[in-house]
Structures are given as structure tokens and as C-alpha cells.
Design a protein around this motif. Structure first.
Motif, short mmCIF file in Angstrom:
data_model
loop_
_atom_site.label_atom_id
_atom_site.label_comp_id
_atom_site.label_asym_id
_atom_site.label_seq_id
_atom_site.Cartn_x
_atom_site.Cartn_y
_atom_site.Cartn_z
N LYS A 10 0.85 -1.18 0.00
CA LYS A 10 0.00 0.00 0.00
C LYS A 10 0.90 1.24 0.00
CE LYS A 10 -3.90 -2.33 1.26
NZ LYS A 10 -3.79 -3.47 0.43
N ILE A 11 0.44 2.30 -0.62
CA ILE A 11 1.18 3.55 -0.61
C ILE A 11 0.91 4.28 0.71
CG2 ILE A 11 1.47 5.81 -1.68
CD1 ILE A 11 0.64 4.52 -4.34
N LEU A 12 1.99 4.58 1.44
CA LEU A 12 1.86 5.29 2.72
C LEU A 12 2.22 6.76 2.63
CD1 LEU A 12 3.32 2.80 5.35
CD2 LEU A 12 0.93 3.30 4.86
N GLY A 13 3.08 7.11 1.71
CA GLY A 13 3.53 8.49 1.67
C GLY A 13 4.44 8.75 0.49
N TYR A 14 5.21 9.81 0.58
CA TYR A 14 6.15 10.21 -0.45
C TYR A 14 7.57 10.05 0.05
CZ TYR A 14 2.10 12.43 -2.56
OH TYR A 14 0.88 12.67 -3.11
N HIS A 15 8.47 9.76 -0.86
CA HIS A 15 9.89 9.69 -0.54
C HIS A 15 10.53 10.99 -1.04
CE1 HIS A 15 13.86 7.75 -0.05
NE2 HIS A 15 14.19 8.49 -1.10
N PHE A 16 11.20 11.72 -0.16
CA PHE A 16 11.84 12.97 -0.53
C PHE A 16 13.36 12.79 -0.48
CE2 PHE A 16 7.71 14.30 0.87
CZ PHE A 16 7.39 15.38 0.04
N LEU A 17 14.08 13.52 -1.34
CA LEU A 17 15.53 13.47 -1.39
C LEU A 17 16.06 14.88 -1.59
CD1 LEU A 17 18.19 11.75 -1.70
CD2 LEU A 17 17.81 11.96 -4.16
N LYS A 18 17.08 15.22 -0.83
CA LYS A 18 17.76 16.50 -1.00
C LYS A 18 19.25 16.24 -1.03
CE LYS A 18 18.57 20.99 1.06
NZ LYS A 18 18.19 21.95 2.08
N LYS A 19 19.90 16.67 -2.09
CA LYS A 19 21.37 16.54 -2.18
C LYS A 19 21.99 17.58 -1.28
CE LYS A 19 21.91 13.51 -5.61
NZ LYS A 19 22.90 12.49 -5.79
#
Length: 141
Positions: free
Chosen positions: A131-140
Motif C-alpha cells: 500500500k502507498i503510505l507516503g512520499y519519498h523525498f531526497l535533498k542533495k
């Protein structure tokens, strides 16, 4: 085909690299990828493999940790099966093997990230009960 699923030993890192490089047009040099994998193997990381007659044809990284909201967990990472072996049911068999392996290590949950543009993987994971729970965020940095 003579398919075997098993953990890839750190000493076999050279077999992992060519498969992982096929993911999303990976562009970093071999040496950097090798260096990162060597470090990963020191951080609760294991790599599961699909072998056909001794040749590595698929991999899935496994990150083990305990999370406050889900307990002991495994996170599959960089899942790839060689194109010649796709659409033959190996992904389902591989994940069944991974589920059993994770259970043998007392994992309660599995969670993963997949790229937004990888619709084929979304269908697979939905069919596997994710199931989709949320978003994955990435910051360099």
C-alpha cells in the motif's frame, strides 16, 4: 533454467555492479559504486540474488532495521532482474523467497520505495499487497 535464490556474499560484489548499473541509466563510475556497496555491507545491508546455473541474473538489496511505527522491518532496494528473465514469474518467486528470508530474521514488515515513473513496478507491488503510505523525498547536500 536452473534457478536458485540466495544471499550474495560481499566477495561477489563484482557480479552485483553490472546489474545495478542498468537501473535508471546509472552514470556513476564503477569504482564509486563498488566503494558504496562495500560501505553498505557494513550497515545492516544484505543482497539477495537470483542465479540461473550459477550466473547472477537478478538482485535485490535488503536493508534491515527497527522502526517505531512498524517494528523489525526489511526494505528491498535496487530490485532488478535481467531483461531476458523478466515476465516469467521470477519476480513473484523471488519476493516469496525474500518474504520467507525476512520472516526467518524476525521481520514484521516490509516497506520500499519505487520511482514514480516506474509504473511496471507499481503494478507488481500492488499485486503483492503493498500500500502507498507516503512520499519519498531526497535533498542533495
Amino acid at each position: 533454467m536452473s534457478i536458485v535464490f540466495k544471499i550474495v556474499e560481499q566477495e561477489q560484489i563484482e557480479e552485483i555492479i553490472p546489474l545495478v548499473q542498468k537501473l535508471n541509466g546509472y552514470k556513476d563510475p564503477d569504482d564509486l559504486l563498488r566503494e558504496r556497496f562495500l560501505e553498505m555491507f557494513t550497515q545492516n545491508y544484505e543482497c539477495a540474488g537470483i542465479y540461473d546455473s550459477g550466473t547472477l541474473v537478478g538482485v535485490c538489496g535488503l536493508w534491515f532495521c527497527t522502526r517505531h511505527y512498524s517494528g523489525r522491518s526489511v526494505e528491498p532496494d535496487h530490485v532488478i532482474i535481467d531483461e531476458a528473465y523478466r515476465n516469467k514469474g521470477l519476480g513473484k518467486q523471488f519476493f516469496n523467497w525474500i518474504y520467507n528470508y525476512a520472516l526467518s530474521k524476525d521481520c514484521e514488515t516490509m516497506e520500499l520505495n519505487t520511482y514514480v515513473v516506474n509504473a511496471e513496478s507499481h503494478k507488481f507491488y500492488f499485486n503483492e499487497g503493498f500500500k502507498i503510505l507516503g512520499y519519498h523525498f531526497l535533498k542533495k547536500l
